[in-house]
Design an enzyme around this catalytic site. Structure first.
Site, PDB file in Angstrom:
ATOM      1  CE  LYS A   1      -5.101  -9.797  -7.108  1.00  0.00           C
ATOM      2  NZ  LYS A   1      -6.126  -8.537  -6.858  1.00  0.00           N
TER       3      LYS A   1
ATOM      4  N   GLY B   1      -8.108 -15.780  -1.780  1.00  0.00           N
ATOM      5  CA  GLY B   1      -6.991 -15.974  -0.705  1.00  0.00           C
ATOM      6  C   GLY B   1      -6.491 -14.358  -0.699  1.00  0.00           C
TER       7      GLY B   1
ATOM      8  CB  CYS C   1      -7.034  -7.877   1.862  1.00  0.00           C
ATOM      9  SG  CYS C   1      -5.849  -6.968   1.304  1.00  0.00           S
TER      10      CYS C   1
ATOM     11  NE  ARG D   1       1.095 -11.063   1.699  1.00  0.00           N
ATOM     12  CZ  ARG D   1       0.865  -9.750   1.873  1.00  0.00           C
ATOM     13  NH1 ARG D   1       0.832  -9.117   3.104  1.00  0.00           N
ATOM     14  NH2 ARG D   1       0.789  -8.707   0.792  1.00  0.00           N
TER      15      ARG D   1
ATOM     16  CE  LYS E   1      -4.480  -8.225   7.041  1.00  0.00           C
ATOM     17  NZ  LYS E   1      -4.387  -6.929   7.739  1.00  0.00           N
TER      18      LYS E   1
ATOM     19  CG  LEU F   1     -21.745 -12.248  -8.516  1.00  0.00           C
ATOM     20  CD1 LEU F   1     -22.944 -11.905  -9.280  1.00  0.00           C
ATOM     21  CD2 LEU F   1     -22.179 -12.696  -7.145  1.00  0.00           C
TER      22      LEU F   1
ATOM     23  CB  VAL G   1      -0.919   0.024   1.324  1.00  0.00           C
ATOM     24  CG1 VAL G   1      -1.595   1.336   1.342  1.00  0.00           C
ATOM     25  CG2 VAL G   1      -1.900  -1.254   0.909  1.00  0.00           C
TER      26      VAL G   1
HETATM   27  C1  UGA Z   1      -8.953  -6.872  -2.103  1.00  0.00           C
HETATM   28  C2  UGA Z   1     -10.096  -5.971  -2.324  1.00  0.00           C
HETATM   29  O1  UGA Z   1     -10.742  -6.418  -3.865  1.00  0.00           O
HETATM   30  C3  UGA Z   1      -9.582  -4.731  -2.428  1.00  0.00           C
HETATM   31  O2  UGA Z   1     -10.631  -3.600  -2.710  1.00  0.00           O
HETATM   32  C4  UGA Z   1      -8.751  -4.248  -1.182  1.00  0.00           C
HETATM   33  O3  UGA Z   1      -8.015  -3.026  -1.199  1.00  0.00           O
HETATM   34  C5  UGA Z   1      -7.878  -5.280  -0.898  1.00  0.00           C
HETATM   35  O4  UGA Z   1      -8.387  -6.834  -0.784  1.00  0.00           O
HETATM   36  C6  UGA Z   1      -7.010  -4.900   0.368  1.00  0.00           C
HETATM   37  O5  UGA Z   1      -7.793  -5.063   1.549  1.00  0.00           O
HETATM   38  O6  UGA Z   1      -6.017  -4.436   0.581  1.00  0.00           O
HETATM   39  P1  UGA Z   1      -6.759  -8.103  -3.428  1.00  0.00           P
HETATM   40  O7  UGA Z   1      -6.719  -9.052  -2.191  1.00  0.00           O
HETATM   41  O8  UGA Z   1      -5.784  -7.629  -3.836  1.00  0.00           O
HETATM   42  O9  UGA Z   1      -7.872  -7.003  -2.988  1.00  0.00           O
HETATM   43  O10 UGA Z   1      -7.565  -9.178  -4.349  1.00  0.00           O
HETATM   44  P2  UGA Z   1      -8.962  -9.185  -5.265  1.00  0.00           P
HETATM   45  O11 UGA Z   1      -8.831  -8.973  -6.658  1.00  0.00           O
HETATM   46  O12 UGA Z   1     -10.212  -8.710  -4.615  1.00  0.00           O
HETATM   47  O13 UGA Z   1      -9.280 -10.761  -4.895  1.00  0.00           O
HETATM   48  C7  UGA Z   1      -9.509 -11.345  -3.771  1.00  0.00           C
HETATM   49  C8  UGA Z   1      -9.586 -13.012  -3.808  1.00  0.00           C
HETATM   50  O14 UGA Z   1     -11.002 -13.208  -4.294  1.00  0.00           O
HETATM   51  C9  UGA Z   1      -8.811 -13.709  -4.789  1.00  0.00           C
HETATM   52  O15 UGA Z   1      -8.024 -14.950  -4.304  1.00  0.00           O
HETATM   53  C10 UGA Z   1      -9.574 -14.042  -5.960  1.00  0.00           C
HETATM   54  O16 UGA Z   1      -9.243 -14.989  -7.084  1.00  0.00           O
HETATM   55  C11 UGA Z   1     -10.889 -14.205  -5.370  1.00  0.00           C
HETATM   56  N1  UGA Z   1     -12.152 -13.938  -6.321  1.00  0.00           N
HETATM   57  C12 UGA Z   1     -12.281 -12.674  -6.725  1.00  0.00           C
HETATM   58  C13 UGA Z   1     -12.852 -14.946  -6.577  1.00  0.00           C
HETATM   59  O17 UGA Z   1     -12.963 -16.074  -6.099  1.00  0.00           O
HETATM   60  N2  UGA Z   1     -14.062 -14.619  -7.220  1.00  0.00           N
HETATM   61  C14 UGA Z   1     -14.333 -13.496  -7.872  1.00  0.00           C
HETATM   62  O18 UGA Z   1     -15.685 -13.409  -8.502  1.00  0.00           O
HETATM   63  C15 UGA Z   1     -13.592 -12.488  -7.404  1.00  0.00           C
END
Ligand code: UGA
Length: 435
Positions: A325, A261, A264, A332, A267, A254, A11
């Site tokens: 992802k 994972g 964020c 993590r 946790k 969705l 960040v």
């Molecule tokens: C997430 C939030 O989206 C951000 O807005 C926030 O700032 C961040 O956490 C944080 O608190 O710092 P991030 O962890 O980088 O961001 O990743 P995302 O793109 O949100 O994905 C999170 C997880 O959900 C991944 O494992 C992804 O594969 C999974 N996911 C996402 C799904 O399984 N299905 C979906 O439809 C979308």
């Protein structure tokens, strides 16, 4: 404006580099000597598309620098961001030691009016603890204000998310600090990226609520996925499409799959569940988000056993993707960790490929073979599991993949392939929430 940021992690780096790009003078403070010297050369410790280029440009133009000298950094700026880590203590509670140690440093070095902005993800009430800690450690008495300005950027999309956010949340309790923040964000806020002004506790809670709501949507779909699998032609992707067009629901987050994972969602949802529990409030809905997710991570295992047998001893299993992802090297809480551990317990031999996270993965698994590309990875495999949806896996020569494998078993943990097409070329294809 002169800005100091504590914490050259994810960040802090994105925030600092972006504010420098907007023309501010930024000092980033970190306690890691090597990290600071690497960063001063423009070498970043993480993989984030677009960050390194922007950082190098701003170092050259002398708008950003990195230092170990916290005292000078505090004295030099009026706006001080806290962007240090807030790790989970293991029971859902949040470890605030880094945040409070920065607060102490600010107190010890304060030399005039400061706005202290918390960007770290912190539980409700942390700003008050920061305020207290600064006060208790003040060598000279000076005025200061606190702001809670949570960050919503996603790894892999961070540069864009910072510059073009859906919203900017600013929790404040003094007009003076509110005006400074509005000035600071002038280059970013616009009608599509409005600033939402709230109280400080609301801003703190908005961050957790936002992540929990997004995680809830994923777990919601993951809980329904097995029901679709019971019916020959029901398809969770069609369900997502069908409900997503309802404007009240919307189409984002969705996608059912192998579970969420990262640093964020797991946790932050755990922290919210913990916060409710210690206040003797019901947390069952929030806790269920996590429970469903743990099951989603290993839902593929019985499917694999159905095909390869209960005992996987001597079976070669290829893993495509290790990061939590795509577009990140972050391991993590990656679902790959749990799947690989479970498969190894059952005796399987694991060969893995990931475009970015192998170095980080090596710190976690010692008994995994790392392949240099997706094809080498599947050589002689009895099954391949797609765990992370990297673009490279969408454009492979799948006939070649099939011919390299010992048995053509393809388990798609992210539903990225068309089942019919994969079966046509001879794969036994399995995915999540569809047949
Ligand atoms: C997430 C939030 O989206 C951000 O807005 C926030 O700032 C961040 O956490 C944080 O608190 O710092 P991030 O962890 O980088 O961001 O990743 P995302 O793109 O949100 O994905 C999170 C997880 O959900 C991944 O494992 C992804 O594969 C999974 N996911 C996402 C799904 O399984 N299905 C979906 O439809 C979308």
């Amino acid at each position: 404006m002169k800005i100091t940021i504590f914490g050259a992690g994810y960040v802090g780096l994105v925030t600092g580099t972006s504010f420098a790009e907007l023309g501010n003078d930024v000092i980033l403070v970190d306690i890691d000597e090597k990290r600071v010297s690497d960063l001063n050369q423009g070498t970043i410790p993480i993989y984030e598309p677009g960050l390194e280029e922007m950082l190098k440009r701003n170092i050259e133009e002398k708008r950003i620098s990195f230092t170990l000298d916290a005292s000078k950094a505090v004295k030099n700026s009026e706006i001080i961001f806290i962007a240090v880590g807030t790790p989970d203590k293991g029971d859902g509670s949040t470890d605030l030691k880094y945040v409070l140690s920065v607060a102490k440093t600010i107190g010890e070095n304060i030399n005039g009016y400061k706005v202290v902005v918390d960007k770290s993800t912190v539980p409700l009430g942390t700003a008050e603890k920061v305020r207290q800690t600064i006060k208790e450690n003040m060598a000279e008495k000076h005025e200061f204000d606190l702001i809670s300005n949570p960050e919503f950027l996603r790894e892999g999309m961070a540069m864009r998310d910072f510059m073009v956010p859906d919203r900017i949340v600013i929790g404040f309790d003094s007009e003076k600090s509110k005006n400074l923040m509005s000035e600071l964000y002038r280059g970013i806020s616009r009608p599509e990226s409005p600033i939402i002004y709230t109280s400080i506790p609301s801003a703190e809670l908005i961050k957790y609520t936002s992540n929990a709501m997004l995680a809830l949507r994923i777990s919601f779909m993951n809980q329904l996925a097995p029901l679709c699998e019971l019916h020959e032609s029901a398809d969770i992707k069609e369900i997502a499409l069908g409900i997503g067009y309802d404007k009240r629901i919307g189409s984002k987050f969705l996608q059912a799959g192998i579970g969420f994972g990262g640093s964020c969602f797991p946790k932050d949802v755990a922290s919210l569940a913990y916060e409710l529990k210690i206040n003797n409030l019901d947390n069952n809905l929030i806790q269920a988000i996590l429970d469903v997710n743990e099951k989603a991570k290993v839902a593929m295992i019985p499917k694999i056993q159905n095909v390869l047998g209960e005992n996987l001893k001597g079976k070669n299993i290829a893993i495509w993707g290790l990061a939590f992802k795509q577009r990140t090297d972050d391991m993590r809480e990656a679902p790959s960790i749990k799947i690989i551990e479970e498969l190894q317990k059952l005796g399987a031999k694991i060969t893995a490929y990931d475009p970015q996270s192998v170095e980080n993965a090596k710190k976690i698994f010692t008994n995994v073979i790392y392949a240099p590309d997706p094809y080498t990875c599947v050589k002689g495999a009895d099954a391949v599991i797609l765990v992370t949806e990297w673009g490279v896996f969408r454009n492979l020569d799948m006939l070649r993949v099939k011919n390299l494998m010992n048995k053509p078993n393809l388990f798609d943990g992210r539903n990225i392939y068309d089942p019919k097409k994969k079966r046509e070329i001879g794969f036994n294809y399995y995915s999540i929430g569809r047949n």
